[in-house]
Scaffold this motif. Sequence first.
Motif, PDB file in Angstrom:
ATOM      1  N   ASP A  54       0.789  -1.224   0.000  1.00  0.00           N
ATOM      2  CA  ASP A  54       0.000   0.000   0.000  1.00  0.00           C
ATOM      3  C   ASP A  54       0.828   1.284   0.000  1.00  0.00           C
ATOM      4  O   ASP A  54       0.284   2.347  -0.267  1.00  0.00           O
ATOM      5  N   SER A  55       2.095   1.213   0.300  1.00  0.00           N
ATOM      6  CA  SER A  55       2.903   2.418   0.431  1.00  0.00           C
ATOM      7  C   SER A  55       4.028   2.432  -0.599  1.00  0.00           C
ATOM      8  O   SER A  55       4.907   1.552  -0.590  1.00  0.00           O
ATOM      9  N   PRO A  56       4.034   3.431  -1.485  1.00  0.00           N
ATOM     10  CA  PRO A  56       5.117   3.507  -2.466  1.00  0.00           C
ATOM     11  C   PRO A  56       6.495   3.682  -1.822  1.00  0.00           C
ATOM     12  O   PRO A  56       7.483   3.153  -2.316  1.00  0.00           O
ATOM     13  N   LEU A  57       6.569   4.394  -0.695  1.00  0.00           N
ATOM     14  CA  LEU A  57       7.839   4.587  -0.012  1.00  0.00           C
ATOM     15  C   LEU A  57       8.381   3.261   0.512  1.00  0.00           C
ATOM     16  O   LEU A  57       9.556   2.934   0.326  1.00  0.00           O
ATOM     17  N   ALA A  58       7.526   2.471   1.150  1.00  0.00           N
ATOM     18  CA  ALA A  58       7.953   1.162   1.655  1.00  0.00           C
ATOM     19  C   ALA A  58       8.286   0.222   0.503  1.00  0.00           C
ATOM     20  O   ALA A  58       9.220  -0.580   0.588  1.00  0.00           O
ATOM     21  N   ARG A  59       7.545   0.314  -0.596  1.00  0.00           N
ATOM     22  CA  ARG A  59       7.818  -0.526  -1.760  1.00  0.00           C
ATOM     23  C   ARG A  59       9.193  -0.218  -2.336  1.00  0.00           C
ATOM     24  O   ARG A  59       9.977  -1.112  -2.643  1.00  0.00           O
ATOM     25  N   ARG A  60       9.514   1.065  -2.445  1.00  0.00           N
ATOM     26  CA  ARG A  60      10.821   1.478  -2.960  1.00  0.00           C
ATOM     27  C   ARG A  60      11.941   0.990  -2.048  1.00  0.00           C
ATOM     28  O   ARG A  60      12.960   0.469  -2.509  1.00  0.00           O
ATOM     29  N   PHE A  61      11.750   1.141  -0.736  1.00  0.00           N
ATOM     30  CA  PHE A  61      12.761   0.705   0.225  1.00  0.00           C
ATOM     31  C   PHE A  61      12.962  -0.808   0.157  1.00  0.00           C
ATOM     32  O   PHE A  61      14.082  -1.300   0.170  1.00  0.00           O
ATOM     33  N   ARG A  62      11.865  -1.564   0.049  1.00  0.00           N
ATOM     34  CA  ARG A  62      11.961  -3.023  -0.016  1.00  0.00           C
ATOM     35  C   ARG A  62      12.683  -3.460  -1.281  1.00  0.00           C
ATOM     36  O   ARG A  62      13.556  -4.346  -1.255  1.00  0.00           O
ATOM     37  N   ARG A  63      12.360  -2.826  -2.413  1.00  0.00           N
ATOM     38  CA  ARG A  63      13.018  -3.200  -3.669  1.00  0.00           C
ATOM     39  C   ARG A  63      14.504  -2.888  -3.639  1.00  0.00           C
ATOM     40  O   ARG A  63      15.330  -3.682  -4.084  1.00  0.00           O
ATOM     41  N   ARG A  64      14.860  -1.732  -3.111  1.00  0.00           N
ATOM     42  CA  ARG A  64      16.285  -1.386  -3.013  1.00  0.00           C
ATOM     43  C   ARG A  64      17.025  -2.347  -2.098  1.00  0.00           C
ATOM     44  O   ARG A  64      18.149  -2.771  -2.395  1.00  0.00           O
ATOM     45  N   ALA A  65      16.422  -2.695  -0.976  1.00  0.00           N
ATOM     46  CA  ALA A  65      17.053  -3.632  -0.042  1.00  0.00           C
ATOM     47  C   ALA A  65      17.201  -5.011  -0.671  1.00  0.00           C
ATOM     48  O   ALA A  65      18.235  -5.672  -0.516  1.00  0.00           O
ATOM     49  N   GLU A  66      16.178  -5.436  -1.401  1.00  0.00           N
ATOM     50  CA  GLU A  66      16.241  -6.748  -2.039  1.00  0.00           C
ATOM     51  C   GLU A  66      17.337  -6.785  -3.099  1.00  0.00           C
ATOM     52  O   GLU A  66      18.104  -7.748  -3.181  1.00  0.00           O
ATOM     53  N   VAL A  67      17.460  -5.740  -3.905  1.00  0.00           N
ATOM     54  CA  VAL A  67      18.514  -5.669  -4.922  1.00  0.00           C
ATOM     55  C   VAL A  67      19.882  -5.658  -4.257  1.00  0.00           C
ATOM     56  O   VAL A  67      20.804  -6.355  -4.696  1.00  0.00           O
ATOM     57  N   TRP A  68      20.034  -4.887  -3.182  1.00  0.00           N
ATOM     58  CA  TRP A  68      21.308  -4.803  -2.474  1.00  0.00           C
ATOM     59  C   TRP A  68      21.721  -6.172  -1.925  1.00  0.00           C
ATOM     60  O   TRP A  68      22.862  -6.600  -2.095  1.00  0.00           O
ATOM     61  N   VAL A  69      20.777  -6.881  -1.292  1.00  0.00           N
ATOM     62  CA  VAL A  69      21.081  -8.200  -0.719  1.00  0.00           C
ATOM     63  C   VAL A  69      21.428  -9.192  -1.819  1.00  0.00           C
ATOM     64  O   VAL A  69      22.394  -9.960  -1.696  1.00  0.00           O
ATOM     65  N   LEU A  70      20.660  -9.199  -2.901  1.00  0.00           N
ATOM     66  CA  LEU A  70      20.934 -10.151  -3.982  1.00  0.00           C
ATOM     67  C   LEU A  70      22.266  -9.869  -4.665  1.00  0.00           C
ATOM     68  O   LEU A  70      22.973 -10.808  -5.047  1.00  0.00           O
ATOM     69  N   ARG A  71      22.630  -8.608  -4.818  1.00  0.00           N
ATOM     70  CA  ARG A  71      23.938  -8.292  -5.397  1.00  0.00           C
ATOM     71  C   ARG A  71      25.069  -8.780  -4.507  1.00  0.00           C
ATOM     72  O   ARG A  71      26.053  -9.347  -4.981  1.00  0.00           O
TER      73      ARG A  71
END
Length: 84
Positions: A54-71
Amino acid sequence: MSRVKFWGRTVRLPRNRPLRVAMGFAFVAMGLVGFLPVVGFWMIPVGLAILSVDSPLARRFRRRAEVWVLRRYNRWKRRNVGSV
């Protein structure tokens, strides 16, 4: 039914938006007292994943964190393939 895909797993969430938001904030709040038994710091990313529906801010944070962890994981995996 709302769904969250988190690292390849799909989790169903309630349709009721206020309930999802309350669940997300509850998980994050309980994660902040992660030093207590049963609750833990693992609850913070779960709460952010729930809030990301529901929150674009939380969605952006989750996607960035997921990309960082996977890298980081892929870099670690490449380094350790030759050492086995």
